[in-house]
Scaffold this active site. Structure first.
Site, PDB file in Angstrom:
ATOM      1  CG  ASP A  74      -0.598   0.061   2.759  1.00 41.90           C
ATOM      2  OD1 ASP A  74       0.748  -0.724   2.641  1.00 41.90           O
ATOM      3  OD2 ASP A  74      -0.882   0.250   3.469  1.00 41.90           O
ATOM      4  CG  ASP A 192      -0.646   4.959  10.203  1.00 40.28           C
ATOM      5  OD1 ASP A 192      -1.712   4.683   9.860  1.00 40.28           O
ATOM      6  OD2 ASP A 192      -0.257   4.112  11.196  1.00 40.28           O
ATOM      7  CG  HIS A 365      -1.204   0.610  11.212  1.00 37.73           C
ATOM      8  ND1 HIS A 365      -0.228   1.154  11.049  1.00 37.73           N
ATOM      9  CD2 HIS A 365      -1.042  -0.562  10.579  1.00 37.73           C
ATOM     10  CE1 HIS A 365      -0.443   1.019   8.831  1.00 37.73           C
ATOM     11  NE2 HIS A 365      -0.898  -1.078   8.944  1.00 37.73           N
TER      12      HIS A 365
END
Length: 551
Positions: A74, A192, A365
């Protein structure tokens, strides 16, 4: 006049994947990341989705470079497709470069692409931009954030990250550098948002290694582990657990083999002596001495695990003597395909371990508390949440406000939004940049659009009816022939077929009677009559294709 910077997200907002962000200052442009997205359920036949780079094509003379945060699809998956349209130098760390090189070789772009490797901690000057590489932890090695230094100030682009105090390679995130930049002054933070809805902290990758040790110890079955091919630290832990139990390891799946080769050559994976063997050789060993690492953690149809589950693998047959460990979480939308594979493995008597209560996978993440740490260290004047759906972006905005940031200093953007930044203000320009999604289908890029997708949707849901009309000297000389595909089984619906032929014949003769010698007019008349009749009697709307043969 105050200096101005434009920030234009071309992907990664209000969606998961397809990450790409443009920074424009002093008449020059740099691009951060160049990712692909997975096609939605309604994108029949589409292989992948890439950003629309019309804006970059129009301004390619001003582009100074493409900077990549890490080697996940991605963030790098669209590179070969975009470089064919806009050739620009690519700057990234060593492992990321190794993975990009595989793509360039596949697309024949190696010679024309300038690929520059940069170590974390270094700063690169391109035009009026100074781009500093800052080491972060993520679910792939060699991940970095960028501090983009300009005459206006510093912009921090985090990329994907988490804070792992016990990473597998021992190299923790460089929080000290984020703190130093915060003291010096950060103009804007772009961060993010993937895990912003989750409270607390993301677990360390090392926890998964302890799970492997427990599941491997004393097991008398062959062990098959599937995970993301790019997670070299996860694969390293599988190999270490196997070596500790005296097992041999073989790899199945092209992407897994390629990434392991690159990671080993560059020193990001260390293989214990005499542990990794060829897939053909491992089969001669007792099951309790075998470990297979495979692709297929998302249930992909061509993956090694899928082929094992459905007895299509040339070398591996699975059954009661096997334990399959699924060490990955489902990417949203893949739950059904993964479920099919798990069910098929269970049918074959395989012991499948995939329970979320067992720490078989940890995210790459940052959760809420880690995001707060980055906000606290960098103390940005302005903030733009990146990477996530609308609910994630909004929750990240709320988190920034909880940290004391003024709502006026936060921008919730969309793909194509033009964010105008000065040292004192941040706002959205009235006119967005051209943006969107380009669909890749086989070797075709962008040739599948809304009309083609609509046709494929109709074909998939209601099928197709072809009406063949033979015309000679302005007369219908035979009864129309009706051919169906994916609509009904003809032999069981002979009455309907006969009635359809009569409807088509009537419509054709009516058009001929009106002097309609034009084939397009006749096709339109027949299509309208047949479609109306079918919907009235079947409540279905198949694609109707009249074919006029003039004899």
């Amino acid at each position: 006049m105050a200096e101005k910077m434009k920030i234009i997200p071309l992907g990664g907002l209000n969606e998961v994947g397809k990450n790409m962000t443009v920074y424009e200052h002093g008449g020059e442009i740099i691009v951060v990341d160049c990712g692909m997205g997975f096609p939605g359920d309604d994108m029949y036949g589409v292989d992948l989705v890439i950003p629309d780079v019309t804006y970059l094509i129009k301004n390619k003379a001003r582009i100074r470079g493409l900077f990549i945060t890490h080697g996940h699809e991605d963030h790098i998956g669209a590179i070969p497709y975009i470089l064919k349209q806009v050739n620009m130098p690519v700057y990234c760390t060593r492992l990321t470069a190794g993975l990009i090189k595989l793509k360039l070789e596949e697309h024949g772009l190696t010679k024309q692409t300038k690929l520059i490797t940069v170590e974390a901690g270094e700063m690169i000057r391109v035009g009026k931009f100074y781009v500093e590489f800052i080491h972060v932890n993520h679910s792939i090695a060699d991940s970095v954030a960028f501090a983009i230094h300009t005459s206006m100030g510093v912009i921090i682009h985090t990329g994907d990250f988490k804070i792992d105090s016990t990473p597998i390679d021992g190299d923790v995130i460089d929080l000290g550098r984020f703190g130093e930049l915060g003291k010096e002054g950060v103009l804007a933070l772009l961060a993010d948002s993937t895990n912003v809805e989750r409270p607390g902290y993301t677990m360390s990758e090392s926890i998964v290694g302890r799970t492997f040790d427990r599941l491997f110890t004393g097991c008398k079955q062959r062990i098959i582990v599937t995970t993301f091919a790019s997670n070299v630290h996860r694969i390293q832990q599988v190999i270490d657990a196997a070596a500790a139990c005296g097992r041999k390891v073989a790899v199945s799946g092209r992407s897994m083999e390629n990434i392991m080769r690159v990671a080993t050559e560059l020193g990001y994976m260390k293989l214990p002596k005499n542990t990794v063997v060829d897939l053909g050789k491992i089969k001669s060993l007792p099951l309790e001495q075998q470990v297979l690492v495979t692709t297929g953690s998302q249930g992909e149809e061509m993956s090694a695990l899928y082929r094992m589950a459905f007895s299509q693998h040339r070398q591996i047959d699975v059954g009661p003597g096997d334990r399959v460990i699924i060490s990955a979480s489902a990417i949203p939308g893949n739950e059904k395909t993964i479920g099919r594979v798990i069910n098929e493995l269970f049918r074959k008597g395989v012991d499948v371990i995939y329970d979320r209560s067992d720490p078989l996978h940890v995210s790459g993440h940052a959760c809420q508390e880690e995001l707060k740490i980055i906000h606290a260290l960098t103390r940005p004047k302005f903030f733009v949440p990146l990477h996530g759906e609308q609910k994630m972006l909004r929750r990240h905005m709320d988190l920034a406000m909880e940290m004391g940031m003024n709502r006026k200093n936060i921008i919730l953007a969309d793909i194509g939004s033009v964010i105008e930044l000065t040292t004192k203000t941040i706002k959205l320009a009235e006119t967005p940049a051209p943006s969107g999604s380009v669909l890749v289908d086989g070797s075709g890029v962008g040739d599948v659009g809304a009309v083609v997708l609509r046709d494929r949707k109709i074909l998939a849901e209601d099928g197709m009816v072809v009406v063949i009309l033979n015309i000679q000297h302005g007369q219908l000389i035979t009864e129309p022939e009706i051919i169906t595909r994916g609509f009904i089984y003809v032999k069981e619906s002979e009455d309907l077929m006969r009635e359809l032929a009569e409807v088509a014949s009537s419509a054709a003769m009516s058009a001929l009677g009106r002097g309609g010698r034009d084939a397009a007019e006749m096709r339109s008349s027949v299509k309208s009559a047949v479609s109306g009749y079918l919907f009235k009697h079947t409540k279905r709307s198949p694609m109707v294709i009249p074919v006029v043969n003039r004899l």
